[in-house]
Design an enzyme around this catalytic site. Structure first.
Site, short mmCIF file in Angstrom:
data_model
loop_
_atom_site.label_atom_id
_atom_site.label_comp_id
_atom_site.label_asym_id
_atom_site.label_seq_id
_atom_site.Cartn_x
_atom_site.Cartn_y
_atom_site.Cartn_z
N ASP A 1 6.12 -8.73 -14.49
CA ASP A 1 5.53 -8.07 -15.66
C ASP A 1 5.98 -6.61 -15.69
OD1 ASP A 1 4.02 -7.24 -17.78
OD2 ASP A 1 2.11 -8.02 -17.02
N ASN B 1 -6.64 -16.93 -14.06
CA ASN B 1 -7.63 -17.86 -13.52
C ASN B 1 -8.85 -17.19 -12.91
OD1 ASN B 1 -8.49 -20.47 -13.14
ND2 ASN B 1 -7.47 -20.74 -11.17
N ASP C 1 -12.69 -15.87 -12.84
CA ASP C 1 -13.97 -16.16 -13.51
C ASP C 1 -14.52 -14.87 -14.10
OD1 ASP C 1 -13.80 -18.78 -12.77
OD2 ASP C 1 -15.23 -18.64 -11.11
N GLU D 1 -8.50 -26.93 -15.43
CA GLU D 1 -9.73 -26.14 -15.43
C GLU D 1 -10.93 -27.01 -15.04
OE1 GLU D 1 -10.76 -22.66 -15.21
OE2 GLU D 1 -9.40 -22.54 -16.91
N GLU E 1 -8.84 -26.58 -8.65
CA GLU E 1 -8.90 -25.27 -9.32
C GLU E 1 -10.03 -24.42 -8.75
OE1 GLU E 1 -10.39 -22.46 -12.43
OE2 GLU E 1 -11.34 -24.34 -11.81
N TYR F 1 16.09 -26.85 -0.16
CA TYR F 1 16.07 -26.22 1.16
C TYR F 1 15.67 -24.75 1.07
CZ TYR F 1 20.47 -23.72 0.36
OH TYR F 1 21.44 -22.87 -0.12
#
Length: 783
Positions: free
Chosen positions: A452, A492, A494, A541, A546, A615
């Site tokens: 990013d 991901n 919470d 989800e 998860e 490999y």
């Protein structure tokens, strides 16, 4: 088999397998259900050395280097007559000394020349020499007289960076050799016509990328002072996703076309329920873009010696694309006021931005937001040869305190506490994926990596992010570099609501488990359709895998006690393998051992997943998933047989025939997370090589090479490669198709040229079976 033809060829001078050899005489038989003989005469080639004092050479007509026609260059007047070299009865006589020098060098760099086409760089504008590492390339030279292998020396020098050093790989000395070998800088004369020679030059797949200057040095064995020739054209070296040894190797041709060669793409934006798309011109082959990318590398603080490492290059570029702290390419602006620049939404191409940055000698361009940063990153990475794509995450979290959760703080009256609520969730955020091996991480973490360039948080003091392994993100292994915790939180984490207590502490009052990381999107391969790649970043989800990933990740964050910790950790899981492991063509059989070390019963469900692995540690894809329920009595140990039938993997394996078995589960009574990753490979048969007869310099001998197909299916396009230093030059024998469980016998006839202990090496290659080889020790006696 009747009707089949046996072909023998020297290996290609260009591309993956360098080196050349004249034909050799071989005999081949393939047996199945009775003996069937295939035989075809070849041509015998042998070379015999006599006493050096005789200075005589014997050879046959198949030797392409023992007979050189020397052309006497015209003598300018009134200068003395130049040296004369004559060939008389096979013996070279030196009449007069003449210095060897280079008159001109042709890099064969036009878009229609051999180099650009074979290195997949013909799309770049102009006629610059643009090549990819780990692959041979050609150059032609005109000398002032014919080159004599017996009397002349020649080598190349390539230099990159302000202070080239041999020890750093930035000054490369390329010797002239008789045979090219992989993973080395070497050059070989492959054509000679009068004063002109053609060289095939080999580079290792770990070579430093960038701009090289070329110098050719010539001299004679008589100790005459050397001549140097500096080429007026530079060589640009790029990463090579077509080369198996390169860390950025991508084995799918359609994906290479999309992620390296496609110069137009789609970038997604909007909301998860209203996904918009815009076309973006990456333009990595456009005039001036390659020069701009080279300029960015030069402007970074990365030393040239670090440019051979794809991980290092990507990490540096993620910092250089933004101008937050290093005068990089693009200034970020989310204020809504773009009056002194260009609005981020007005851009639709990377080309203008990169060319403007280069032409202004590194003045940052205004302005950009996440999709512009991503578009430029895709352009630069593809231009340099690193497979890349722009990726959009909807409902993208921004974790500011490394808690691995998106936190919302409320006061006693359930009102938000603004100064504490620094975490946020963006409607969408665009970043990049790039493809590479990660040999700096445990096996299984190569492949797609998140990077990013949008400046959000610093990483090691600089605004950059990545590369972070998809597999590490998905499994919650946030302790693996680089910046995996931040990307994990984006997709991901919470969303946890905290309420302030009267004593100023906070209590968790609510957890929203499906708040972030929806419809992660990128352009599909070969079309303008949107591809949903959410499954690459996270398990389904709400699934147990998860949840385990989320809780595993949180333990490495700034709030490790957010989720309930295990009451005990007394269950162990391990994988055992008998002997040398499974053999190719048979079912794979392993044992999963689960131990309960406590005095109480334990229950869990093991989630099993087996995936094909290169490999380099890159996972190709999952072959099978299953669940194994486990119930253990106090202090009980159970063993479960795990079997992968041949039919399930026969069409899935890649070059090294390796697999990774991943096991994970949660113990019901204690909430303990158990996990295990085991890599294994299928053993392939050896080639049996049996020398026949005495091994004496100058006398023909034979060796039988036998191979039995271990698979119950036909092998397509089987090729043998045979070579023995001092025994015979390397060559290929095209066998063709070999039926299931059939036996191939190859008889090699050759004449040893050097005495002493030697090794005859052979390998077999075909799409269905690799890593098949054999060796025989041969002691050659003097004649």
């Amino acid at each position: 088999m009747p009707g089949e033809r046996l072909a023998v060829r020297g290996t290609s001078e260009v591309g993956r397998f360098p080196g050349a050899a004249p034909p050799t005489r071989v005999e081949l038989t393939i047996h199945k259900d009775g003996e069937k003989k295939l035989e075809e005469g070849g041509c015998r080639r042998w070379f015999k050395k006599m006493c050096p004092c005789c200075c005589k050479r014997q050879s046959n007509t198949h030797d392409v280097t023992d007979k050189v026609e020397f052309v006497k260059p015209p003598a300018p007047t009134p200068t003395p007559e130049p040296a004369k070299l004559t060939v008389e009865n096979g013996e070279a006589k030196e009449m007069e000394e003449m210095k060897l020098s280079v008159c001109s060098v042709d890099l064969l760099s036009s878009k229609t020349d051999q180099n650009r086409k074979e290195h997949h760089t013909e799309l770049f504008q102009g006629d610059d020499m643009i090549i990819r590492r780990g692959q041979t390339f050609q150059i032609e030279m005109e000398l002032n007289r014919p080159f004599s292998a017996d009397n002349d020396k020649l080598h190349l020098d390539l230099k990159t960076g302000p202070l080239p050093l041999v020890s750093k790989g930035t000054h490369v000395i390329i010797p002239l050799v008789d045979h090219l070998e992989d993973e080395r800088w070497e050059a070989k004369i492959v054509e000679q016509n009068g004063n002109k020679i053609k060289l095939s030059v080999n580079s290792p797949a770990s070579a430093v990328i960038g701009l090289y200057g070329l110098t050719v040095t010539t001299s004679t064995l008589k100790g005459v002072a050397a001549n140097t020739y500096n080429s007026d054209k530079n060589i640009v070296m790029l990463f090579n996703p077509w080369c198996e040894e390169d860390a950025v190797f991508l084995d799918d041709e359609e994906e290479r076309k999309e992620y390296v060669l496609n110069d137009i793409g789609r970038i997604y934006y909007g909301t998860e329920k209203q996904i918009g798309a815009r076309t973006w011109n990456f333009g990595q082959f456009h005039e001036g873009v390659l020069e701009a990318c080279m300029f960015i590398l030069e402007k970074s603080d990365m030393p040239p010696s670090g440019r051979g490492d794809a991980v290092n290059v990507v990490r540096v570029l993620s910092a250089m694309i933004n101008a937050q702290d290093d005068f990089g390419v693009l200034v970020g602006n989310w204020s809504g006021d773009y009056s002194d620049g260009v609005s981020p939404s007005a851009w639709s191409s990377s080309v203008e931005i990169l060319r403007k940055y280069h032409s202004s000698n590194g003045t940052p361009v205004s302005y950009g937001q996440c999709w512009v940063f991503s578009g430029i990153t895709t352009t630069v990475l593809r231009c340099l040869g690193i497979p890349a794509r722009s990726v959009t995450n909807f409902q993208s979290a921004h974790d500011t305190d490394v808690s691995l959760t998106t936190d919302v703080y409320l006061d006693e009256n359930m009102e938000p506490i603004d100064y504490l609520n620094s975490d946020s969730v963006w409607n969408f955020h665009v970043w990049n994926d790039c493809w590479m091996a990660r040999q700096d991480l445990p096996p299984g973490h190569g492949g797609w990596q998140a990077v990013d360039s949008t400046p959000q948080e610093t990483s090691q003091g600089t605004f950059r992010c990545g590369p972070a392994s998809h597999n590490a993100i998905r499994s919650g292994q946030v302790y693996l570099k680089h910046d995996t915790p931040f990307v994990f939180a984006e997709v991901n984490s919470d969303k946890i609501f905290w309420q302030r207590n009267p004593d100023a502490g906070f209590t968790q009052i609510h957890c929203e488990k499906k708040a972030v990381g929806h419809h992660i999107s990128t352009k599909a391969v070969g079309s303008d359709e949107r591809a949903d790649i959410t499954h690459l970043y996270k398990y389904q989800e709400g699934s147990e895998e998860e949840r385990i990933a989320v809780e595993t990740a949180s333990r490495f964050g700034s709030k490790p006690d957010t989720y309930s910790t295990a009451l005990a950790e007394d269950v162990l899981v391990e994988v055992k393998m008998e002997g040398e492991g499974p053999r190719m063509g048979a079912d794979a059989k392993l044992s999963i051992v689960v131990k309960n070390l406590s005095s109480q019963p334990r229950r869990t469900t093991l989630h099993s997943q087996v995936a094909v692995m290169y490999y380099t540690g890159v996972l190709k894809g999952t072959i099978r998933k299953e669940q194994i329920p486990v119930e253990l009595l106090p202090n009980e140990e159970k063993t479960f047989d795990w079997v992968l039938p041949y039919q399930q993997y026969q069409n899935q394996l890649v070059d090294q025939a390796a697999l990774m078995l991943t096991l994970s589960g949660r113990v019901s009574e204690t909430q303990q997370v158990v996990a295990n990753q085991t890599t294994f490979r299928f053993r392939t048969p050896d080639l049996n090589i049996t020398p026949l007869g005495d091994a004496i310099v100058g006398k023909e001998m034979t060796a039988k090479i036998t191979f039995t197909n271990p698979l119950p299916r036909m092998l397509k396009g089987v090729v043998f490669r045979v070579e023995g230093l001092g025994l015979q030059k390397g060559h290929e024998v095209i066998v063709g198709d070999v039926g299931g469980h059939s036996t191939v016998t190859l008889t090699e006839h050759f004449v040893p040229t050097q005495h002493g202990p030697r090794k005859l090496v052979a390998s077999l290659d075909c799409k269905q079976l690799t890593q098949v080889h054999g060796v025989a020790d041969i002691v050659v006696l003097e004649n």
